[in-house]
Design an enzyme around this catalytic site. Structure first.
Site, mmCIF file in Angstrom:
data_model
loop_
_atom_site.group_PDB
_atom_site.id
_atom_site.type_symbol
_atom_site.label_atom_id
_atom_site.label_comp_id
_atom_site.label_asym_id
_atom_site.label_seq_id
_atom_site.Cartn_x
_atom_site.Cartn_y
_atom_site.Cartn_z
ATOM 1 N N CYS A 228 0.863 -1.314 0.023
ATOM 2 C CA CYS A 228 0.075 -0.049 0.029
ATOM 3 C C CYS A 228 0.782 1.434 0.098
ATOM 4 O O CYS A 228 1.539 1.699 0.986
ATOM 5 C CB CYS A 228 -0.724 0.074 1.147
ATOM 6 S SG CYS A 228 -1.706 1.548 1.677
ATOM 7 N N CYS B 183 0.004 3.620 2.923
ATOM 8 C CA CYS B 183 0.490 3.186 4.041
ATOM 9 C C CYS B 183 1.934 3.319 4.300
ATOM 10 O O CYS B 183 2.602 3.607 5.440
ATOM 11 C CB CYS B 183 0.384 1.679 4.081
ATOM 12 S SG CYS B 183 -1.357 1.312 4.033
#
Length: 101
Positions: free
Chosen positions: A28, A31
């Site tokens: 991600c 993230c």
């Protein structure tokens, strides 16, 4: 210090005090941006426990809490969820949010 937590120890690790849980995954992009911000905050504010939970490796907790997008930050106070924010957020914004608790 950021604590790596799992499905097995989620409840125990997040039951007391003010805890911020970062739900993330290695693939991600946002993230990867949020991670260093959480690391910085964990070094600056020792009154808050910061945890990370990898959603790919710990699907039961993410599913039971209805985590649909990552990164998601869950804020718990004495075991109760008091806030949830989705997506990347800069350090200053998170500091303001956490100051309310």
């Amino acid at each position: 210090m950021v604590h790596e937590i799992t499905d097995a120890n989620f409840e125990k690790e997040t039951a007391q005090g003010l805890v911020v849980i970062d739900f993330w995954a290695s693939w991600c992009g946002p993230c990867k941006m949020q991670g260093p911000v959480i690391d910085e905050l964990s070094e600056e504010d020792k009154n808050i426990k910061f945890c990370k939970l990898n959603v790919d490796e710990n699907q039961a907790t993410a599913s039971s809490l209805g985590i649909m997008s990552i990164p998601t930050l869950l804020v718990k106070k004495d075991g109760k969820i008091v806030d949830q924010i989705v997506g990347y957020h800069p350090k200053e914004q998170l500091q303001k949010l956490l100051a309310a608790y």
